[in-house]
Design an enzyme around this catalytic site. Structure first.
Site, PDB file in Angstrom:
ATOM      1  CB  THR A  70       3.547   3.271   4.758  1.00 17.95           C
ATOM      2  OG1 THR A  70       2.552   3.073   3.744  1.00 17.95           O
ATOM      3  CG2 THR A  70       2.868   3.673   6.054  1.00 17.95           C
ATOM      4  CB  SER A  87      -3.818  -4.164   4.813  1.00 16.82           C
ATOM      5  OG  SER A  87      -3.281  -3.005   5.411  1.00 16.82           O
ATOM      6  CG  ASN A  98       6.543  -1.417   2.677  1.00 19.43           C
ATOM      7  OD1 ASN A  98       7.307  -2.376   2.682  1.00 19.43           O
ATOM      8  ND2 ASN A  98       5.237  -1.546   2.569  1.00 19.43           N
ATOM      9  CB  CYS A 135       5.427  -7.740   0.853  1.00 24.52           C
ATOM     10  SG  CYS A 135       4.624  -6.173   0.531  1.00 24.52           S
ATOM     11  CD  GLU A 144       4.073  -5.551  -3.779  1.00 21.72           C
ATOM     12  OE1 GLU A 144       4.435  -5.911  -2.651  1.00 21.72           O
ATOM     13  OE2 GLU A 144       2.916  -5.200  -4.022  1.00 21.72           O
ATOM     14  CE  LYS A 167      -0.740  -0.942  15.825  1.00 23.46           C
ATOM     15  NZ  LYS A 167      -1.938  -0.400  15.252  1.00 23.46           N
ATOM     16  CG  HIS A 180       6.140  -7.452   5.326  1.00 29.78           C
ATOM     17  ND1 HIS A 180       7.052  -6.872   4.470  1.00 29.78           N
ATOM     18  CD2 HIS A 180       4.953  -6.836   5.096  1.00 29.78           C
ATOM     19  CE1 HIS A 180       6.432  -5.950   3.745  1.00 29.78           C
ATOM     20  NE2 HIS A 180       5.166  -5.905   4.099  1.00 29.78           N
ATOM     21  CB  SER A 240      -1.358  -7.613   0.580  1.00 27.58           C
ATOM     22  OG  SER A 240      -0.995  -6.804   1.660  1.00 27.58           O
TER      23      SER A 240
HETATM   24  N1  CAA Z   1       0.647  10.835  18.108  1.00 26.15           N
HETATM   25  C1  CAA Z   1       0.878   9.504  18.291  1.00 26.15           C
HETATM   26  N2  CAA Z   1       0.190   8.534  17.636  1.00 26.15           N
HETATM   27  C2  CAA Z   1      -0.754   8.914  16.753  1.00 26.15           C
HETATM   28  C3  CAA Z   1      -1.058  10.289  16.527  1.00 26.15           C
HETATM   29  C4  CAA Z   1      -0.304  11.264  17.264  1.00 26.15           C
HETATM   30  N3  CAA Z   1      -0.510  12.574  17.094  1.00 26.15           N
HETATM   31  N4  CAA Z   1      -2.039  10.350  15.611  1.00 26.15           N
HETATM   32  C5  CAA Z   1      -2.357   9.068  15.291  1.00 26.15           C
HETATM   33  N5  CAA Z   1      -1.577   8.228  15.985  1.00 26.15           N
HETATM   34  C6  CAA Z   1      -1.576   6.764  15.931  1.00 26.15           C
HETATM   35  C7  CAA Z   1      -2.962   6.143  15.886  1.00 26.15           C
HETATM   36  O1  CAA Z   1      -3.536   6.035  17.177  1.00 26.15           O
HETATM   37  C8  CAA Z   1      -2.648   4.799  15.260  1.00 26.15           C
HETATM   38  O2  CAA Z   1      -2.099   3.949  16.238  1.00 26.15           O
HETATM   39  P1  CAA Z   1      -2.727   2.482  16.472  1.00 26.15           P
HETATM   40  O3  CAA Z   1      -2.595   1.783  15.135  1.00 26.15           O
HETATM   41  O4  CAA Z   1      -1.853   1.897  17.522  1.00 26.15           O
HETATM   42  O5  CAA Z   1      -4.157   2.690  16.853  1.00 26.15           O
HETATM   43  C9  CAA Z   1      -1.500   5.133  14.289  1.00 26.15           C
HETATM   44  O6  CAA Z   1      -0.987   6.402  14.697  1.00 26.15           O
HETATM   45  C10 CAA Z   1      -1.941   5.267  12.847  1.00 26.15           C
HETATM   46  O7  CAA Z   1      -3.031   6.161  12.831  1.00 26.15           O
HETATM   47  P2  CAA Z   1      -4.326   5.818  11.986  1.00 26.15           P
HETATM   48  O8  CAA Z   1      -4.768   4.408  12.270  1.00 26.15           O
HETATM   49  O9  CAA Z   1      -5.309   6.887  12.115  1.00 26.15           O
HETATM   50  O10 CAA Z   1      -3.656   5.903  10.542  1.00 26.15           O
HETATM   51  P3  CAA Z   1      -4.286   5.820   9.126  1.00 26.15           P
HETATM   52  O11 CAA Z   1      -5.520   5.006   9.110  1.00 26.15           O
HETATM   53  O12 CAA Z   1      -4.351   7.189   8.568  1.00 26.15           O
HETATM   54  O13 CAA Z   1      -3.128   5.023   8.349  1.00 26.15           O
HETATM   55  C11 CAA Z   1      -2.431   2.801   7.750  1.00 26.15           C
HETATM   56  C12 CAA Z   1      -2.491   3.839   8.850  1.00 26.15           C
HETATM   57  C13 CAA Z   1      -3.831   2.252   7.487  1.00 26.15           C
HETATM   58  C14 CAA Z   1      -1.510   1.671   8.166  1.00 26.15           C
HETATM   59  C15 CAA Z   1      -1.886   3.489   6.465  1.00 26.15           C
HETATM   60  O14 CAA Z   1      -0.591   3.962   6.686  1.00 26.15           O
HETATM   61  C16 CAA Z   1      -1.871   2.576   5.253  1.00 26.15           C
HETATM   62  O15 CAA Z   1      -2.871   2.379   4.587  1.00 26.15           O
HETATM   63  N6  CAA Z   1      -0.669   2.026   4.930  1.00 26.15           N
HETATM   64  C17 CAA Z   1      -0.491   1.153   3.769  1.00 26.15           C
HETATM   65  C18 CAA Z   1      -0.983  -0.263   4.027  1.00 26.15           C
HETATM   66  C19 CAA Z   1      -0.104  -1.017   4.988  1.00 26.15           C
HETATM   67  O16 CAA Z   1       1.054  -0.734   5.166  1.00 26.15           O
HETATM   68  N7  CAA Z   1      -0.680  -2.071   5.613  1.00 26.15           N
HETATM   69  C20 CAA Z   1       0.079  -2.914   6.500  1.00 26.15           C
HETATM   70  C21 CAA Z   1      -0.383  -4.339   6.461  1.00 26.15           C
HETATM   71  S1  CAA Z   1      -0.392  -4.930   4.778  1.00 26.15           S
HETATM   72  C22 CAA Z   1       1.269  -5.265   4.442  1.00 26.15           C
HETATM   73  O17 CAA Z   1       2.061  -5.367   5.334  1.00 26.15           O
HETATM   74  C23 CAA Z   1       1.699  -5.395   3.019  1.00 26.15           C
HETATM   75  C24 CAA Z   1       2.400  -4.156   2.620  1.00 26.15           C
HETATM   76  O18 CAA Z   1       3.602  -4.045   2.704  1.00 26.15           O
HETATM   77  C25 CAA Z   1       1.576  -3.046   2.107  1.00 26.15           C
END
Ligand code: CAA
Length: 392
Positions: A157, A206, A281, A116, A84, A247, A238, A313
């Site tokens: 990531t 996502s 990733n 992906c 991609e 998860k 993935h 996605s």
């Molecule tokens: N100690 C331990 N854990 C902590 C922490 C700390 N100090 N601070 C935060 N955390 C935990 C949170 O509780 C959370 O855990 P849960 O998900 O179990 O609740 C985790 O860390 C992540 O924290 P946030 O949810 O606050 O993180 P965020 O919103 O800033 O970012 C994300 C997370 C949205 C996945 C971001 O990394 C992102 O946008 N990533 C890109 C998109 C992605 O990878 N999506 C996955 C599905 S889509 C896909 O798979 C296709 C692809 O390849 C992109």
């Protein structure tokens, strides 16, 4: 007729950023990265690397293996290149790879895209192709550079890598079953319009769509196959980041656990996460690098059944399965993978920013790129909008 993966290897850049270093510079807590999303390091490509060079480097062990066994290179009659983060809107990245590897001029080449997921489409197509011509091999490539805007939640990531697989009849690693479960749904969770070099992502959404897709693909699989959750020994997901697989596995196992403990569930996926935690990733390649990680870290897998969930996605999810065949260990490249990872060079935050900011010049002039990669194949420069590759 038995069909599946006859050989598989991967490659990643020889530079990596420790996520503790990222956290120290962007105000996040390191534990959020190492525990919350489950990542320790991410591979960062050098200026002279792209999906073509990573893919060619990933193919080397496969071609060397064929040469050692006296197998003719012209038995590879197709290259299906899934990415991609391709380098051209028209010309397939696989054609550059075809030349670098010295493949036969009678070998067809095409590029496939769906976020992906497309490497899984390529794998299924390859399986169908070799059934039709059982003496031939199809080379399936998954190669990507995961890139988000800096100072966004996605930044931690990122990563890069390429996986290469030979798909054949009578495969020597894993036989794949024809039954698969698919779920396609038009959603905007992650996408990259043609005018952007970084993805747009609705991160939290996502992860929800991913989980919905796992369940729906599994339900479709259940309609196609008599296999039950308890029939599986290992699962590969993935891997946008390793916590996502944890998860997803809990989500999928919910309702099927019977006598399984949390430890049992972890054991089914932990080995598949080891490489991803330190490469990050790699979009299309992530699932397959996860499978290689499983193969490289668990012994005695003959007869074991693996469940695979591929997610792209946008979205397409596919659940499929296979069984490890007797003698598969002889085909593995474990030492080579581990040496490559151990030899990577950690970079500072400042070096990361500099590498992140590097852009291939678009002025049509002649530009040589600094030699950064240790890989056999590199992008030496660009001239008149033509990428110049070389083998070192
Ligand atoms: N100690 C331990 N854990 C902590 C922490 C700390 N100090 N601070 C935060 N955390 C935990 C949170 O509780 C959370 O855990 P849960 O998900 O179990 O609740 C985790 O860390 C992540 O924290 P946030 O949810 O606050 O993180 P965020 O919103 O800033 O970012 C994300 C997370 C949205 C996945 C971001 O990394 C992102 O946008 N990533 C890109 C998109 C992605 O990878 N999506 C996955 C599905 S889509 C896909 O798979 C296709 C692809 O390849 C992109």
């Amino acid at each position: 007729m038995s069909v599946g993966i006859d050989d598989i290897s991967f490659y990643t850049s020889n530079f990596c950023l420790d996520l503790q270093e990222l956290a120290a510079n962007n105000g996040a807590s390191a534990a959020k990265y190492t525990v919350g999303i489950g990542q320790d390091r991410m591979s960062i490509p050098g200026a002279d690397e792209d999906v073509v060079t990573m893919a060619a480097n990933a193919c080397l062990p496969l071609l060397e293996g064929m040469a050692e066994r006296g197998e003719q290179i012209d038995t590879i009659t197709s290259v299906l290149f899934a990415t991609e983060t391709g380098i051209d809107q028209s010309k397939a990245a696989g054609v550059y790879l075809h030349k670098l590897l010295g493949l036969s001029s009678h070998c067809r080449v095409v590029e496939l895209k769906h976020a992906c997921y497309s490497a899984t489409a390529a794998l299924q197509m390859a399986a169908a192709m070799v059934v039709r011509k059982p003496a031939e091999k199809v080379l399936v490539i998954a190669a990507d550079i995961a890139r988000y805007e800096r100072q966004t939640p996605g930044e931690a990531t990122q990563g890069c890598g390429a996986a290469a697989m030979l798909v054949t009849t009578q495969p020597r690693i894993i036989e794949l079953d024809p039954e698969t479960g698919v779920h396609t749904e038009d959603v905007m969770d992650f996408w990259r319009p043609n005018y952007r070099s970084t993805a747009i992502v609705d991160g939290k959404y996502s992860t929800k769509v991913y989980l919905r897709s796992v369940r729906a693909a599994w339900q479709d699989f259940q309609r196609q196959s008599s296999l039950l959750f308890k029939d599986f020994d290992y699962f590969c997901y993935h891997l946008p980041f390793s916590r996502m697989a944890q998860k997803a596995h809990t989500h999928l196992a919910n309702g099927h656990k019977h006598h399984m403990t949390e430890d049992d569930l972890s054991e089914q996926i932990d080995a598949s996460l080891i490489y991803n935690r330190i490469t990050g990733n790699s979009y299309t390649a992530a699932l397959y690098i996860g499978f290689i990680s499983l193969l490289d870290h668990v012994a005695d897998m003959v007869g074991k059944r693996v469940g695979f969930f591929s997610y792209g996605s946008g979205s397409v999810g596919e659940f499929f399965t296979g069984k490890l065949v007797a003698g598969y260990e002889a085909m593995l490249h474990t030492q080579r993978h581990q040496t490559m990872l151990a030899d990577r060079q950690p970079i500072s935050y400042a070096e990361y920013v500099e590498m992140y900011d590097f852009q291939v010049p678009t002025d049509g002039g002649t530009h040589d790129f600094p030699q950064q990669t240790n890989g056999r194949f590199r992008l030496a420069g660009i001239s008149q909008h033509k990428r110049q590759y070389e083998a070192r």
